[in-house]
Design a protein around this motif. Structure first.
Motif, PDB file in Angstrom:
ATOM      1  N   PHE A  31     -34.531  10.553   6.357  1.00 36.42           N
ATOM      2  CA  PHE A  31     -35.270  10.099   7.540  1.00 36.42           C
ATOM      3  C   PHE A  31     -36.623   9.533   7.147  1.00 36.42           C
ATOM      4  O   PHE A  31     -37.020   8.453   7.567  1.00 36.42           O
ATOM      5  CB  PHE A  31     -35.561  11.295   8.452  1.00 36.42           C
ATOM      6  N   PHE A  34     -43.123   3.306  10.174  1.00 32.09           N
ATOM      7  CA  PHE A  34     -43.494   4.245  11.240  1.00 32.09           C
ATOM      8  C   PHE A  34     -44.571   5.239  10.802  1.00 32.09           C
ATOM      9  O   PHE A  34     -44.815   6.229  11.465  1.00 32.09           O
ATOM     10  CB  PHE A  34     -42.260   4.995  11.740  1.00 32.09           C
ATOM     11  N   GLU A  35     -45.187   4.952   9.662  1.00 34.72           N
ATOM     12  CA  GLU A  35     -46.147   5.890   9.096  1.00 34.72           C
ATOM     13  C   GLU A  35     -47.249   6.271  10.084  1.00 34.72           C
ATOM     14  O   GLU A  35     -47.646   7.429  10.171  1.00 34.72           O
ATOM     15  CB  GLU A  35     -46.763   5.277   7.835  1.00 34.72           C
ATOM     16  N   LYS A  89     -40.164  18.629  16.704  1.00 36.25           N
ATOM     17  CA  LYS A  89     -40.326  17.170  16.680  1.00 36.25           C
ATOM     18  C   LYS A  89     -41.082  16.690  15.454  1.00 36.25           C
ATOM     19  O   LYS A  89     -40.806  15.606  14.940  1.00 36.25           O
ATOM     20  CB  LYS A  89     -41.028  16.697  17.955  1.00 36.25           C
ATOM     21  N   LEU A 108     -32.521   7.049  14.194  1.00 38.09           N
ATOM     22  CA  LEU A 108     -32.443   6.163  13.024  1.00 38.09           C
ATOM     23  C   LEU A 108     -31.527   4.978  13.293  1.00 38.09           C
ATOM     24  O   LEU A 108     -31.833   3.845  12.951  1.00 38.09           O
ATOM     25  CB  LEU A 108     -31.917   6.934  11.804  1.00 38.09           C
ATOM     26  N   LEU A 131     -38.246   5.827   7.554  1.00 37.74           N
ATOM     27  CA  LEU A 131     -39.411   5.584   8.408  1.00 37.74           C
ATOM     28  C   LEU A 131     -40.630   5.119   7.600  1.00 37.74           C
ATOM     29  O   LEU A 131     -41.726   4.980   8.127  1.00 37.74           O
ATOM     30  CB  LEU A 131     -39.770   6.847   9.201  1.00 37.74           C
ATOM     31  N   LEU A 186     -47.240   6.168  13.346  1.00 39.79           N
ATOM     32  CA  LEU A 186     -46.843   6.682  14.657  1.00 39.79           C
ATOM     33  C   LEU A 186     -46.745   8.204  14.598  1.00 39.79           C
ATOM     34  O   LEU A 186     -46.056   8.761  13.750  1.00 39.79           O
ATOM     35  CB  LEU A 186     -45.496   6.078  15.069  1.00 39.79           C
ATOM     36  N   PRO A 206     -45.454  11.657  14.940  1.00 42.56           N
ATOM     37  CA  PRO A 206     -44.036  12.040  15.080  1.00 42.56           C
ATOM     38  C   PRO A 206     -43.697  12.564  16.478  1.00 42.56           C
ATOM     39  O   PRO A 206     -42.557  12.436  16.931  1.00 42.56           O
ATOM     40  CB  PRO A 206     -43.830  13.121  14.017  1.00 42.56           C
ATOM     41  N   GLU A 207     -44.686  13.126  17.165  1.00 48.49           N
ATOM     42  CA  GLU A 207     -44.429  13.614  18.526  1.00 48.49           C
ATOM     43  C   GLU A 207     -44.045  12.450  19.449  1.00 48.49           C
ATOM     44  O   GLU A 207     -43.423  12.636  20.484  1.00 48.49           O
ATOM     45  CB  GLU A 207     -45.662  14.335  19.092  1.00 48.49           C
ATOM     46  N   ASN A 208     -44.493  11.227  19.089  1.00 49.07           N
ATOM     47  CA  ASN A 208     -44.238  10.068  19.945  1.00 49.07           C
ATOM     48  C   ASN A 208     -43.027   9.246  19.525  1.00 49.07           C
ATOM     49  O   ASN A 208     -42.658   8.295  20.202  1.00 49.07           O
ATOM     50  CB  ASN A 208     -45.467   9.150  19.949  1.00 49.07           C
ATOM     51  N   LEU A 209     -42.436   9.617  18.403  1.00 56.15           N
ATOM     52  CA  LEU A 209     -41.362   8.795  17.835  1.00 56.15           C
ATOM     53  C   LEU A 209     -40.180   8.639  18.785  1.00 56.15           C
ATOM     54  O   LEU A 209     -39.522   7.608  18.799  1.00 56.15           O
ATOM     55  CB  LEU A 209     -40.902   9.416  16.509  1.00 56.15           C
ATOM     56  N   THR A 210     -39.909   9.672  19.583  1.00 60.37           N
ATOM     57  CA  THR A 210     -38.734   9.609  20.445  1.00 60.37           C
ATOM     58  C   THR A 210     -39.087   9.346  21.904  1.00 60.37           C
ATOM     59  O   THR A 210     -38.245   9.472  22.782  1.00 60.37           O
ATOM     60  CB  THR A 210     -37.927  10.927  20.348  1.00 60.37           C
ATOM     61  N   ILE A 211     -40.369   8.994  22.161  1.00 60.06           N
ATOM     62  CA  ILE A 211     -40.770   8.683  23.533  1.00 60.06           C
ATOM     63  C   ILE A 211     -40.737   7.163  23.710  1.00 60.06           C
ATOM     64  O   ILE A 211     -41.331   6.425  22.912  1.00 60.06           O
ATOM     65  CB  ILE A 211     -42.161   9.274  23.840  1.00 60.06           C
ATOM     66  N   ASP A 216     -38.724  11.088  27.070  1.00 54.27           N
ATOM     67  CA  ASP A 216     -38.443  11.525  25.699  1.00 54.27           C
ATOM     68  C   ASP A 216     -36.934  11.519  25.456  1.00 54.27           C
ATOM     69  O   ASP A 216     -36.197  12.350  25.987  1.00 54.27           O
ATOM     70  CB  ASP A 216     -39.021  12.923  25.458  1.00 54.27           C
ATOM     71  N   LEU A 239     -39.101  15.368  12.538  1.00 53.83           N
ATOM     72  CA  LEU A 239     -38.511  14.032  12.463  1.00 53.83           C
ATOM     73  C   LEU A 239     -39.236  13.194  11.419  1.00 53.83           C
ATOM     74  O   LEU A 239     -38.651  12.371  10.744  1.00 53.83           O
ATOM     75  CB  LEU A 239     -38.602  13.331  13.824  1.00 53.83           C
ATOM     76  N   ASN A 240     -40.539  13.373  11.340  1.00 50.38           N
ATOM     77  CA  ASN A 240     -41.308  12.707  10.292  1.00 50.38           C
ATOM     78  C   ASN A 240     -42.483  13.608   9.911  1.00 50.38           C
ATOM     79  O   ASN A 240     -43.582  13.462  10.431  1.00 50.38           O
ATOM     80  CB  ASN A 240     -41.807  11.336  10.752  1.00 50.38           C
ATOM     81  N   SER A 299     -31.340  13.219  16.565  1.00 48.35           N
ATOM     82  CA  SER A 299     -32.262  12.682  15.568  1.00 48.35           C
ATOM     83  C   SER A 299     -31.628  11.568  14.740  1.00 48.35           C
ATOM     84  O   SER A 299     -32.280  10.599  14.379  1.00 48.35           O
ATOM     85  CB  SER A 299     -32.798  13.809  14.675  1.00 48.35           C
TER      86      SER A 299
END
Lengths: 542, 91
Positions: free
Chosen positions: A281, B64-65, A255, B48, A285, B67, B69-74, B35, A258-259, B44
């Motif tokens: 990506f 999104f700087e 994960k 986007l 972002l 945030l 990354p573990e939370n980006l998809t929650i 998630d 992703l960023n 992924s």
């Protein structure tokens, strides 16, 4: 010193690709070799773990199999000690991936014929499915498991060793490695629906490692990213180039990728290597801000076309780093061409906004040919063929496909690999540019996908005669995913998709299946993929 | 434009409805800590696309700087992050 003393620098086997690791373990025993999931393993610790596993492989691997050991582990300490253990024991490693469907993993294991596998804790739940049809008794090493009693009774025909059953590292006996031995066997998408295994030899990797360590001036102070899964051959660059010189491999979670901006900063990376999609990506972002990554010395991209705007943005985010675009299929060992991005000069050398693939590595030979394998004039497009010390051994147990792809063109006297990539033959000193594919292979975030493989499984699972898969949406570096079309109306797309998920890695599973009563044809009577793309452009994106 | 996290959540769930249906989930079933990536609702690249659609609908752009990354998809943190950014950046 114990085990370390047994392998003095003088007698460390330098010919194998793990020779560099052993050499560094002597010089930099207490420096970090790997950082993964918050665990730091020094060279000494990683060597001990690997030797213990290797000694267990040497003692207990059932005889009669090929010199290959599977490593069923994902972004874990066991993945790294497993790879080294396979090599130390004199075997090549076969990476398996728990994010792939167990069916696919089982096919790879069966096709490889491995009699031994090393498994990490998180991959263990899939063993049941993977071992289901195993024909031969296997040796299964579970270094993260204390109690193996229940597994032993369940799989009584296999030998199962847990943490406490492993041999001590001191029992490891050094094995000579021949330059032509397989270092790794890597499965890639095959157009007929069965993954094909590429055999890469120690000497192939050794050539790349010696070229790269010198070019990039790698030292024990370098810190490499590991963005690639081990089932992606570019991961071998991170490991073996770093370990050759005592550097550290830093492995983020899936994960985090992703960023990974914060990871690059926190881990103080000096060498970045990823597919361009990760850059795409990050830019989207808002993570590629000027000066954001001051620790990077090298920023390397490979696996799919690199859009010029990403090279540019990355340069400004990592101002002290040099951006290089690498090119190379698995069959040519990780990468074999490169191009250095230079602001003010490179923009004019790009073709349709894509950074050139550049120039071959020292020792590698380029030939751009027409359909009869005759060289095309400079400035013309043709298929890229390459020869030299990084040309892999061929496809595992598949002489027919090997003969088709590894050829000696008329008037030449060495074997060239046919990449299937169309390039523009450069004029004079200009860099070589990528034009497109000759077949229906596409890249999804750097992963090779044969649309023919997806279509063949679709036909099978949907019970139809015609199925078409297209890369969609089109991105600057390839395709974002796959959308599929099948002829028919009495079908249940969701159920078909669920079945496909059991056969294909997630990136190759179509995002949607569209039912059509007829397929658009071009004037030659072939399916008009362009028309299908137009259809998709008019549909909502989800 | 200022957007609430609830509005964003509704749009996200509306966009993802076919995938949720396939999993037998209704919008109300989706918890805050759901998630989207690990549950297989989205890949992924889908994230986007989702961001592009949310931004287009509300006429905002989001950085999104900050945030994790573990939370980006929650879903919860994702929607709240966009909502918070719509307050500070786009006003």
């Amino acid at each position: 010193m114990g085990t370390a003393a047994r392998l003095s620098r003088a007698n460390a086997p330098r010919q194998g690709i793990h020779g560099g690791f052993l050499h560094s373990a002597e010089r930099y025993a207490h420096r970090p070799a790997v950082e993964v999931r918050g665990t730091i393993l020094t060279y000494d610790e990683l060597r001990s773990r690997a030797m213990s596993l290797a000694a267990s492989l040497q003692r207990a691997t059932p005889s009669g199999g090929p010199p290959l050991t599977a490593v069923f582990a994902y972004r874990s300490a066991t993945a790294y000690s497993g790879v080294l253990a396979a090599l130390l024991s004199g075997h090549g490693y076969v990476p398996l991936n728990r994010t792939f469907p167990p069916d696919r993993t089982r096919t790879m294991l069966e096709r490889s014929g491995c009699r031994s596998l090393i498994v990490d804790g998180e991959s263990e739940p899939q063993l049941e499915a993977v071992l289901q049809l195993a024909k031969e008794p296997l040796l299964i090493l579970l270094p993260e498991r204390a109690d193996t009693r229940s597994l032993r009774s369940r799989w009584s025909r296999h030998t199962i060793l847990g943490a406490s059953d492993l041999e001590p590292a001191g029992k490891f006996e050094e094995k000579p490695v021949l330059p032509d031995s397989i270092a790794y066997l890597l499965f890639t998408s095959g157009s007929t629906g069965i993954p094909k295994g590429v055999m890469v030899a120690h000497r192939n990797v050794a050539h790349l490692v010696s070229f790269m360590t010198a070019r990039y001036g790698i030292s024990e102070h370098d810190r490499f990213s590991q963005t690639f899964d081990m089932t992606f051959d570019l991961s071998a660059f991170d490991m073996f180039v770093a370990w050759e010189r005592g550097a550290c491999v830093c492995c983020p979670s899936e994960k985090t990728l992703l960023n990974p901006a914060k990871f690059i900063q926190d881990a103080k990376l000096t060498v970045w290597f990823s597919v361009p999609s990760v850059g795409v990506f990050m830019k989207r972002l808002g993570a590629l801000k000027a000066g954001r990554f001051p620790t990077l010395r090298w920023s390397l991209f490979c696996g799919e076309p690199l859009p010029a705007e990403i090279a540019e943005s990355w340069s400004s985010a990592a101002p002290k780093s040099v951006v290089e675009n690498l090119y190379g299929p698995t069959e040519l060992t990780i990468a074999c061409c490169l191009y250095r991005w230079q602001e003010g000069k490179s923009e004019a050398e790009c073709l349709r906004g894509v950074v050139p693939v550049g120039y071959p590595f020292a020792g590698m030979d380029v030939l751009v040919v027409d359909e009869e394998l005759r060289e095309v004039p400079p400035g013309e497009d043709g298929e890229l063929l390459m020869a030299g010390p990084q040309v892999a051994l061929g496809y595992w147990q598949d002489p027919e496909r090997t003969a088709t792809a590894f050829v000696v063109p008329p008037g030449r006297n060495q074997t060239y690999y046919r990449t299937g990539d169309r390039v523009r033959r450069p004029k004079e000193t200009a860099p070589m540019c990528y034009v497109g594919r000759l077949d229906h292979q596409i890249k999804i975030q750097g992963h090779r996908v044969e649309l023919g493989e997806v279509e063949s499984l679709l036909r099978q699972e949907a019970g139809v005669e015609v199925a078409v898969a297209v890369g969609w949406p089109i991105t600057p570096s390839g395709a974002g995913g796959i959308e599929a079309f099948v002829l028919g109306n009495q079908l249940e797309p969701r159920a078909i998709l669920e079945r496909l998920k059991r056969k294909l890695p997630a990136y190759a599973v179509p995002r949607r299946i569209h039912l059509l009563s007829e397929l658009p044809l071009n004037p030659n009577g072939k399916i008009d993929r362009g028309q299908l793309a137009k259809l998709l452009a008019d549909l909502p994106q989800f | 434009m200022v957007v609430s996290a609830e509005d964003i959540r509704s749009l996200v769930l509306e966009k993802l409805q076919p995938s949720l249906d396939a999993k037998g989930l209704s919008a109300e079933d989706v918890p805050d800590n759901f998630d989207l990536l690990t549950e297989g609702v989205i890949d992924s690249m889908g994230i986007l696309q989702l961001i592009v659609e949310v931004e287009a609908r509300f006429g905002i752009t989001t950085d999104f700087e900050e945030l994790d990354p573990e939370n980006l998809t929650i879903i919860g943190p994702f929607c709240r992050h966009i909502a918070k950014k719509s307050l500070t950046v786009n006003r």
